[in-house]
Enzyme design. Structure first.
Site: not given
Length: 466
Positions: A55, A53, A66, A63, A9, A432, A57
């Site tokens: 988004y 993902r 992977t 952010e 991340e 996820w 944060d």
């Protein structure tokens, strides 16, 4: 574990500049960045077709996490694709801001600290067996992570050491200097369940995002946000290899540190690697000696067990050359491959040319510019374009990862689900492990097996609701 799920991340720093006006605040710019994301995903927290993902944060940090991967090259490719995706969002944001009368330049940085003393991270995730003795694993891993900055640090210009976090508790060098790691001075604990309140090196929150009876997730948040693909190779490759050694049950020499938080700072501020670090049993070892121990352990392990992926030979070679470079204080053999050495070479040459000391504001600016992800403006990208920074991947690999998931994990199903739902105009939500059509909640897919690649599961679901 024969095959391991891995991911990373990356939190980005956001900054705007206007020549005459007060620029928009970062949170306002972040909202502009994510307007197109919200437009098609109905949220600023979405999964995208490559299985990753995207988004906002805490603190309005853009952010990117992977997709799950089983190969180091796929991991680095997916991570690099994140930079390209973020850059496109920046370009769209700048145009939308200009249309609204807020012109100016938006900078997105892949680094770990801003000028206000805030830190943001690059968090690694490794799947481990639930049966692994977690305390043994973290005890063996911590000395490695504390000293891993020797081989995987980004490097940083320290203009004012007294301004660093906890400088009064953990004083290092008093004069301006160059250090191994951006992240090291922002660590508050060795191990903790928190990730923001008390920033640890290893986060213990048990979120496996998989079958919790079989696996748990090792969440490592001590790493620097590398720019260099070859540095990422040695960072992820050595860590995954060490996990294999620990999981094999091979006895490891006790190198438990007496004060990991102090040790990580001591290590960062000594480019010779020779500062003695106090061990829990009263002995001392240098950071270089600790890394040399882990390297030799890995070398012996591979001699017995063999290489388990194609790139380990390259990992071991770069690991060894970096330790040799530090031991000899001749960085020329690694100054196109290891982030801190690449940055140190450039900043040193610039300082010598312009007769600057390490407290020069211009060097701090160049340090920041190194992490600008803009392909035509960022210093690292310019160095890479002229051959002063090595590549591990090809452009084709990164381009492929922009739209396509790794082929060996459930990210493949996520890709199929997103593409099909969007083609049919169906609203959906996912995390996820879950994939749900909002108008058909009874047909939610729950994929606990992170290694699942049978896309017929997704096709069967859409066949039921078509």
């Amino acid at each position: 574990m024969d095959t391991r799920i891995m991911g990373v991340e990356t939190e980005y720093g956001l900054h705007t500049v206007h020549p005459t006006k007060r620029p928009l605040a970062p949170d306002e710019v972040a909202r502009y960045m994510f307007k197109p994301v919200v437009a098609w995903g109905n949220s600023s927290n979405v999964f995208i077709p490559n299985g990753s993902r995207l988004y906002l944060d805490v603190g309005s940090h853009p952010e990117y996490a992977t997709a799950e991967t089983t190969r180091v090259d796929e991991l680095i490719a997916s991570d690099s694709a994140g930079d390209a995706i973020m850059h496109q969002l920046v370009l769209q944001a700048q145009q939308a801001m200009a249309d609204d009368g807020f012109d100016g330049d938006v900078y997105l940085y892949r680094n770990n600290a801003d000028s206000l003393g805030n830190s943001y991270g690059s968090h690694e995730n490794y799947m481990i067996e639930r049966t692994t003795q977690y305390r043994r694993l973290t005890s063996a891993l911590l000395p490695f992570l504390v000293t891993r900055q020797l081989i995987a640090g980004n490097g940083v210009v320290i203009k004012d050491p007294s301004a660093l976090p906890l400088a009064d508790q953990f004083p290092t060098r008093s004069e301006p200097h160059f250090a191994f790691s951006q992240r090291a001075d922002y660590m508050h604990e060795a191990i903790s369940s928190s990730s923001t309140r008390a920033r640890p090196m290893i986060n213990t929150r048990d979120e496996p995002h998989a079958d919790s009876t079989k696996y748990r997730r090792l969440h490592v948040i001590v790493g620097d946000s590398n720019m260099s693909e070859t540095t990422q190779l040695v960072r992820f490759g050595t860590t995954e290899l060490l996990l294999r050694i620990i999981e094999s049950g091979k006895p490891l020499r006790n190198l438990q540190l007496a004060h990991p938080v102090r040790a990580i700072r001591q290590t960062s501020h000594d480019l010779t690697g020779n500062t003695p670090l106090e061990l829990a049993d009263g002995r001392t070892m240098t950071a270089l000696e600790i890394q040399e121990f882990y390297f030799q352990t890995a070398k012996d392990f591979l001699a017995q067990q063999g290489h388990h992926h194609d790139h380990l030979e390259q990992v071991m070679d770069l690991w060894e050359r970096t330790l040799t470079a530090i031991a000899t204080q001749n960085f020329s053999s690694i100054d196109t491959e290891i982030d801190w050495a690449i940055k140190h070479k450039f900043c040193t040459a610039y300082a010598n040319k312009h007769q600057l000391d390490w407290d020069a504001a211009r060097l701090v600016q160049l340090d920041m510019a190194y992490h600008d992800i803009h392909p035509e403006r960022g210093l690292f990208n310019l160095l890479e374009a002229r051959g002063a920074a090595a590549r591990f991947l090809t452009d084709a690999q990164v381009d492929a990862a922009h739209d396509n998931p790794p082929a060996t994990t459930r990210a493949l199903l996520r890709h199929r689900f997103i593409e099909t739902a969007r083609a049919l105009g169906m609203e959906y939500s996912m995390d996820w492990t879950h994939m749900k059509l909002n108008n058909h909640p009874m047909h939610t897919l729950y994929i606990r097996d992170a290694f699942e690649t049978d896309i017929s599961i997704v096709d069967d679901l859409f066949a039921k609701v078509a």
